[in-house]
Scaffold this motif. Structure first.
Motif, PDB file in Angstrom:
ATOM      1  N   ALA A   1       2.634   5.877  -0.448  1.00 57.69           N
ATOM      2  CA  ALA A   1       1.931   5.597   0.803  1.00 57.69           C
ATOM      3  C   ALA A   1       1.134   4.301   0.728  1.00 57.69           C
ATOM      4  CB  ALA A   1       1.014   6.759   1.168  1.00 57.69           C
ATOM      5  N   PHE A   2       0.550   4.009  -0.435  1.00 55.95           N
ATOM      6  CA  PHE A   2      -0.263   2.802  -0.585  1.00 55.95           C
ATOM      7  C   PHE A   2       0.505   1.648  -1.232  1.00 55.95           C
ATOM      8  CE2 PHE A   2      -3.449   6.045   0.031  1.00 55.95           C
ATOM      9  CZ  PHE A   2      -4.432   5.397   0.779  1.00 55.95           C
ATOM     10  N   GLY A   3       1.802   1.843  -1.420  1.00 57.01           N
ATOM     11  CA  GLY A   3       2.601   0.776  -2.002  1.00 57.01           C
ATOM     12  C   GLY A   3       2.094   0.343  -3.375  1.00 57.01           C
ATOM     13  N   ALA A   4       1.678   1.320  -4.177  1.00 58.61           N
ATOM     14  CA  ALA A   4       1.040   1.009  -5.461  1.00 58.61           C
ATOM     15  C   ALA A   4       2.010   1.115  -6.631  1.00 58.61           C
ATOM     16  CB  ALA A   4      -0.142   1.945  -5.685  1.00 58.61           C
ATOM     17  N   GLU A   5       3.303   1.039  -6.349  1.00 58.43           N
ATOM     18  CA  GLU A   5       4.284   1.178  -7.431  1.00 58.43           C
ATOM     19  C   GLU A   5       4.090   0.119  -8.518  1.00 58.43           C
ATOM     20  OE1 GLU A   5       6.475   2.687  -3.708  1.00 58.43           O
ATOM     21  OE2 GLU A   5       5.051   1.102  -4.229  1.00 58.43           O
ATOM     22  N   GLU A   6       3.866  -1.130  -8.100  1.00 59.73           N
ATOM     23  CA  GLU A   6       3.731  -2.203  -9.090  1.00 59.73           C
ATOM     24  C   GLU A   6       2.488  -2.023  -9.957  1.00 59.73           C
ATOM     25  OE1 GLU A   6       5.947  -4.462  -9.849  1.00 59.73           O
ATOM     26  OE2 GLU A   6       7.244  -3.528  -8.335  1.00 59.73           O
ATOM     27  N   ALA A   7       1.394  -1.574  -9.330  1.00 57.16           N
ATOM     28  CA  ALA A   7       0.157  -1.348 -10.086  1.00 57.16           C
ATOM     29  C   ALA A   7       0.351  -0.220 -11.107  1.00 57.16           C
ATOM     30  CB  ALA A   7      -0.990  -0.998  -9.139  1.00 57.16           C
TER      31      ALA A   7
END
Length: 579
Positions: A215-221
């Motif tokens: 939901a927060f597009g935090a895959e890279e983090a």
């Protein structure tokens, strides 16, 4: 090994005692392995002096039989040794895992609030896995290689004590690098296992919260967090590999000095007629075979050091004492009427008090709502009543008995919890409901489901009550999960009910159904309700208003509105938001 390491390893070996017979069989079989190695070295001399030199065809014909016979004896001995020692090792690891898991689930809630679940999983899976080859296997390796070494050393001195002394001059030099390497391996094993714990926690969090991550597009983090920790793990494993692989080259270089001296002096003794060529070749064969056990024993020390590094972490957890234990004279709490009293209770996490001088008495069958701003201490009260934590001061009583003076199991039998986190197991609907009372019949489960308004949607599932609902009940909607949790609490049939934000995450339609189910659940039970939505607690017999850990107001909905205090302000704020 240092004194502490020896103590840890001895403690680890205690787990081997129940399987002593298997270990003894393995050790006896290791005598066969060691004996064949010594026999091979000894037979080199007659092979050269009596077979090759004398050209005796009778002895020549016996050579294949001897070779095959020794190989057969060694093969059978090694099979028996490996089978019994590896099964014993598996059983040791099984017992250790069972003890570690049993001890972990008995620890108090305070420990779980401080420790990531991934770290605990890593201790039980990875740390114990590191011990798998070391707990018992290495005992037999040590025995086998020591017997082989003793036999070969005896043969060396029997053949020529002068050459033997020369061959042994380099062995003491191997002790110092082997000891240093072992210490370094143990140190980095502990550090690498700590990294594995962090990696497991990252995996557990990211996969459990994958919806939030997406939901927060935090895959890279999340990937960066994992990659960084994985790189740290690699750096520490690299250290272990560096020291481990250095063992064999160091031993070979040291052994070459002894071999060079033996060849130089041995050839001179053959030329002078002091020994035969066969005796020299037999000595060289025995010496070459002797350095094998020495290298394997040093390698075994590395494995044992890995085991000790892992065992220290395992025993650290096993030695951890639960914050809350039953008193020595704890009594069983009989079936409660539901009378609950908090008497001047204080509680704090570390040094910060979150509940201060809280006192209240609740009559059997009464419905009490706990309201107030976030952090006011509402969930703490329920946690204290369930004895997840101990009060810093004061006492909590059920039917006049201090809950700290009764057994925890008998206390839990008086309580049923429906939490805001609707946790369900990756199991059938039937077993998830039956979790509230494992001995319940199927008909009792069905009745609990009907009272929770869950029977209708369960009947529509592909396999009805036998439908497996996935991890955390992922195949169900929020309202359906909550109704299964309510059915579980109904089946529990406990006199005291704890509802912690039981409808906070539901839509209006689902909440209406769940509220009807909760009405069935609360009937004739002392009930504590935590709710942020005041509309869900307006009909409570008594509402307790908390702020900053203190009881500010109490009364019915109408009384509190008339009082024009904190409750009225909270009610007006929610009313305005709804409008």
């Amino acid at each position: 090994m240092a004194k502490q390491s020896v103590q840890v390893y001895r403690r680890l070996l205690v787990y081997s005692k129940p399987y002593a017979r298997r270990i003894v069989f393995a050790m006896l079989a290791s005598l066969g392995v060691a004996g064949t190695d010594v026999a091979v070295a000894k037979l080199v001399q007659p092979l050269v002096d009596y077979v090759l030199a004398a050209e005796d065809m009778v002895l020549v014909n016996l050579v294949p039989l001897v070779v095959v016979g020794l190989a057969l004896l060694k093969g059978i001995s090694r099979y028996v040794q490996e089978y019994f020692i590896k099964t014993a090792g598996q059983l040791v690891v099984q017992d250790l895992r069972n003890d570690l898991y049993s001890h972990s689930v008995e620890l108090s809630m305070g420990y779980f609030s401080r420790t990531p679940s991934g770290t605990l999983v890593s201790r039980i899976i990875n740390d114990v896995g590191m011990l798998q080859k070391s707990a018992v296997d290495e005992i037999v390796v040590v025995v086998r290689e020591t017997l082989t070494l003793v036999g070969l050393v005896g043969l060396l001195f029997y053949n020529d004590w002068r050459l033997a002394v020369l061959a042994f001059t380099v062995l003491p030099l191997a002790i110092f690098p082997a000891s240093h390497i072992g210490r370094q391996i143990k140190k980095y094993v502990r550090k690498s296992l700590a990294n594995i714990g962090v990696l497991t926690s990252i995996l557990h969090e990211s996969f459990s919260g994958i919806k939030v991550v997406k939901a927060f597009g935090a895959e890279e983090a999340e990937k960066k967090k994992f990659f960084d920790e994985n790189k740290t793990y690699y750096r520490r494993i690299k250290k272990i590999i560096k020291y481990d692989v250095a063992t064999a080259p160091i031993m070979e270089v040291l052994a070459s000095f002894g071999a060079a001296g033996v060849l130089w002096y041995g050839i001179q003794r053959v030329m002078s007629g002091a020994i035969t060529q066969g005796e020299l070749l037999s000595f060289i064969a025995a010496m070459g075979m002797m350095y094998g056990p020495v290298k394997r024993l040093v390698k075994t020390n590395n494995v044992i050091q890995k085991a000790i590094g892992a065992a220290e972490r395992v025993f650290d957890l096993l030695d951890l004492q639960a914050d809350i234990v039953d008193a020595v004279d704890a009594e069983k709490l009989p079936l409660s009427k539901g009378y609950v009293q908090f008497d001047r209770v204080d509680f704090g996490y570390d040094d910060e008090l979150v509940l201060k001088n809280f006192s209240v008495s609740v009559e059997p069958g009464q419905v009490v709502a706990l309201v107030g701003p976030s952090g006011a201490g509402k969930s703490t009260l329920i946690g204290l009543l369930a004895r997840f934590y101990e009060p810093t001061r004061g006492k909590i009583q059920i039917d006049g008995q201090d809950i700290c003076a009764v057994t925890q199991n008998s206390l839990k039998e008086q309580l049923a919890l429906v939490d805001q986190e609707t946790f369900l197991f990756h199991d059938s609907l039937l077993n998830n409901i039956r979790y509230g009372r494992p001995g319940a019949s199927e008909e009792e489960v069905y009745e609990a489901a009907r009272m929770a308004y869950a029977d209708e949607f369960i009947q529509e599932m592909p396999e009805g009550y036998e439908t497996v609902i996935g991890d955390r009940g992922v195949r169900l909607s929020g309202g359906q999960r909550q109704r299964i949790c309510i059915a579980r609490a109904i089946l529990r049939d406990a006199p005291i009910l704890l509802l912690d934000e039981a409808t906070s995450a539901l839509d209006t339609e689902s909440e209406a159904v769940v509220q009807r189910a909760l009405s069935n659940l609360m009937r004739n039970r002392t009930t504590f309700i935590i709710a942020h939505r005041l509309s869900t607690v307006m009909n409570a017999d008594r509402i307790l208003v908390l702020e900053a850990g203190q009881l500010k107001e109490q009364g019915t909905h109408q009384q509190l509105l008339a009082h024009n205090g904190l409750y009225k302000r909270l009610y007006n704020m929610q009313f305005q938001e709804q409008n």
